[in-house]
Scaffold this active site. Structure first.
Site, short mmCIF file in Angstrom:
data_model
loop_
_atom_site.label_atom_id
_atom_site.label_comp_id
_atom_site.label_asym_id
_atom_site.label_seq_id
_atom_site.Cartn_x
_atom_site.Cartn_y
_atom_site.Cartn_z
N LYS A 155 -7.08 29.82 17.19
CA LYS A 155 -8.27 29.98 17.82
C LYS A 155 -8.85 31.31 18.01
CE LYS A 155 -8.77 24.99 19.33
NZ LYS A 155 -9.82 24.72 18.49
N ARG A 198 -5.95 14.85 14.57
CA ARG A 198 -5.75 13.79 13.43
C ARG A 198 -4.30 13.61 13.10
NH1 ARG A 198 -10.16 16.87 9.99
NH2 ARG A 198 -10.74 17.93 12.17
N1 BES Z 1 -9.04 20.36 19.90
C1 BES Z 1 -10.29 20.91 19.04
C2 BES Z 1 -11.60 20.10 19.04
C3 BES Z 1 -12.46 20.92 20.36
C4 BES Z 1 -13.22 21.69 20.32
C5 BES Z 1 -12.10 19.95 21.39
C6 BES Z 1 -13.87 22.01 21.20
C7 BES Z 1 -13.14 20.36 22.67
C8 BES Z 1 -13.89 21.42 22.60
C9 BES Z 1 -9.52 20.56 17.77
O1 BES Z 1 -8.32 20.44 17.50
C10 BES Z 1 -10.05 21.36 16.82
O2 BES Z 1 -9.71 22.32 16.83
N2 BES Z 1 -10.79 21.18 15.94
C11 BES Z 1 -11.24 21.85 14.71
C12 BES Z 1 -11.09 21.27 13.29
C13 BES Z 1 -11.39 22.21 12.43
C14 BES Z 1 -10.40 23.09 12.15
C15 BES Z 1 -11.65 21.26 10.94
C16 BES Z 1 -12.62 22.30 14.97
O3 BES Z 1 -13.33 21.33 15.65
O4 BES Z 1 -12.93 23.22 14.85
ZN ZN Z 2 -7.28 22.23 17.05
#
Ligand code: BES
Ligand code: ZN
Ligand code: ZN
Length: 502
Positions: A282, A356
């Protein structure tokens, strides 16, 4: 639990303040004749400027040696016809926080004033009082366990109930439930707010086992990483393999006497104690908030605590899918293919779509071992859901429209809003993979739906299932009237209300 009820004799109260709510455009004494019983010194002229406008706080001081309390804090509710439960929660919260700012040590909620409120959507005559108690407690919440000096240096006022007649057993029950609910929400908030170095999968397990130890009706099992291996939970394992803190599935089975033959409601929580994104790292900005990526598991554990604390006569299973997503030489690479417990293979195209992966194996586990009547998963699953709905509401996904309507309604009652989202068949196409049965991502646009459809692929046909994407409301970057910044404990209360009503 400390004694919260004052006697019905105001002379015994000895409170620093009594909190009373008032509607706009109404004569305070006519609307609340009991006020004169408790405060015989109260003059009409003293109340002249108590207008009852929304979020208006007015304080009226007593002459010397007044018995019940030296001051009354009036919290404005706005017009009677416009009153919502949320408006009530905000008013109480504003009143209690003012009392704290004044460094008061005790505040009594003036029971008759709350008993007669009739907010929209209240599902019971005593609901307003219950919500008043919950919001009074929650509005005082702060996480300062790790500060050597508290920010405000002010002790929280103690919250009491100030009745003018003997409270009925039912009323006492509602208050007890409110206090336990606030406790459960704060329990979840604390877990979310504790930084990841102090709260990893080990500590989540400790917290869960400590809870189970307090309740003989709760059976606990922990499937550690060896167990995950022998169950063939390849997706779950792939998420945790970049961290020395090993992944695990924590199972809590609440089965009160007489419920042994009941199909359980199974609650599944995403418990990513930290989500760095893994090799699909991230960006740095805001990454610290990913200590809250176990908000789903925290909500499930908080809900279990409340269900057990209330001694509900329903079988409820909580499954906490815990792991830490870190980049490392051993971490999963984008493009790796894993075999899930269901036998389906998954190409991990983005290691940041990890929630997921732990959840799909947990859903399979739930169906293999628990024969659920219904599965509800709770997860901070996608940033896309935050883009869609902001941080006010969670996305709710299920094929069962009746369940969606019931749950949404209950969420509104307790101040945890949900918004129904689609599970369109035609959106399944982008989840296909060139090298495996499924890819773990779809398209960027509509990302919350792809995540939900991915999970649905692991629900056996005909099995009842609902997915709650709480990524937005589970964690706030800025404080609101009702929630400080950080973990909110979102979903704890709706889950329990649902269990009570189902
Ligand atoms: N934990 C994150 C989602 C999230 C984002 C929670 C902001 C709380 C606040 C999740 O694991 C994630 O990173 N999802 C990605 C998915 C993508 C790579 C398809 C996302 O939402 O960007
Ligand atoms: Zn994630
Ligand atoms: Zn995540």
């Amino acid at each position: 639990m400390t004694k919260v009820w004052k006697t019905e004799n105001p002379a015994d109260w000895q409170l620093d303040a009594v909190l009373c709510c008032v509607h706009e455009g109404e004569n305070v004494l006519d609307a609340n004749p009991e006020l004169l019983k408790a405060f015989p010194w109260l003059l009409k002229t003293a109340l002249m400027d108590v207008r009852g406008e929304k979020e208006e706080i007015s304080i009226i001081y007593a002459p010397e040696n007044a018995e019940a309390a030296p001051r009354i804090v009036f919290a404005g509710l706005g017009k009677r016809d416009d009153l919502t439960l949320d408006g009530l929660r905000r008013a109480v919260s504003a009143g209690v926080r003012r009392a704290k700012a004044l460094k008061l040590q005790s505040v009594g909620l003036f029971v008759p004033a709350f008993e007669r409120l009739q907010p929209k959507r209240a599902d019971h005559a005593l609901r307003p009082l219950e919500e008043a108690v919950v919001s009074a407690k929650l509005s005082l919440y702060s996480y300062d366990a790790l500060k050597s000096k508290k920010d405000d240096q002010i002790a929280d006022p103690e919250i009491f109930l100030a009745p003018v007649a003997t409270p009925s057993a039912e009323l006492k029950d509602f208050v007890k439930r409110a206090l336990l609910a606030a406790e459960a929400v704060c329990f979840a908030r604390n877990m979310v707010n504790t930084p990841a170095n102090l709260f990893g999968p080990d500590q989540m397990e400790e917290a869960a086992l400590a809870f189970a130890a307090r309740h003989p009706e709760v059976q606990s099992t922990v499937v550690d990483h060896h167990g995950l291996q022998s169950e063939g939970m390849g997706a779950f394992l792939a998420v945790g393999q970049g961290s020395p803190r090993t992944p695990r599935l924590i199972c809590l089975d609440y089965c009160p006497a007489g419920c042994e033959n009941e199909q359980p409601l199974v609650l599944v929580g995403k418990g990513l104690c930290f989500d760095s994104g893994g090799i699909s790292l991230k960006p740095a900005a805001g990454m610290h908030e990913m200590k809250g990526d176990m908000g789903g598991a925290a909500a499930v554990l908080g809900a279990m605590q409340l269900v057990a604390g209330l001694g509900m006569k329903k079988r409820v299973v909580g499954l906490l899918a815990c792991a830490e997503n870190m980049p490392d030489g051993k971490a999963t690479r984008p493009g790796d293919v894993v075999t899930t417990m269901s036998g389906k293979t998954v190409e991990i195209l983005n290691t940041d779509a990890e929630g997921r992966l732990v959840l799909c194996d947990t859903l399979t586990y739930a169906q293999k071992y628990y024969d659920p009547k219904l599965m509800i998963d709770v997860a901070t699953l996608t940033g896309a859901c935050v883009i869609a709905l902001g941080d006010h509401a969670a996305g709710l996904f299920t094929q069962d429209r009746h369940l969606a309507a019931t749950f949404t309604e209950l969420g509104e009652v307790v101040g945890e809003p949900y918004w129904p989202m689609p599970l369109w068949e035609s959106y399944k196409e982008p989840l296909k993979s060139d090298s495996a049965d499924l890819g773990n991502i779809g398209l960027r646009e509509g990302g919350a739906i792809f995540a939900a459809l991915f999970l649905e692929a692991f629900v056996e046909p005909g099995k009842a299932w609902m997915h709650l994407d709480i990524a937005g409301p589970s964690y706030l970057s800025k404080r609101t009237v009702l929630n400080p910044a950080g973990g909110t404990g979102f979903a704890v209360r709706t889950l329990v209300e649902y269990i009570r009503n189902c």
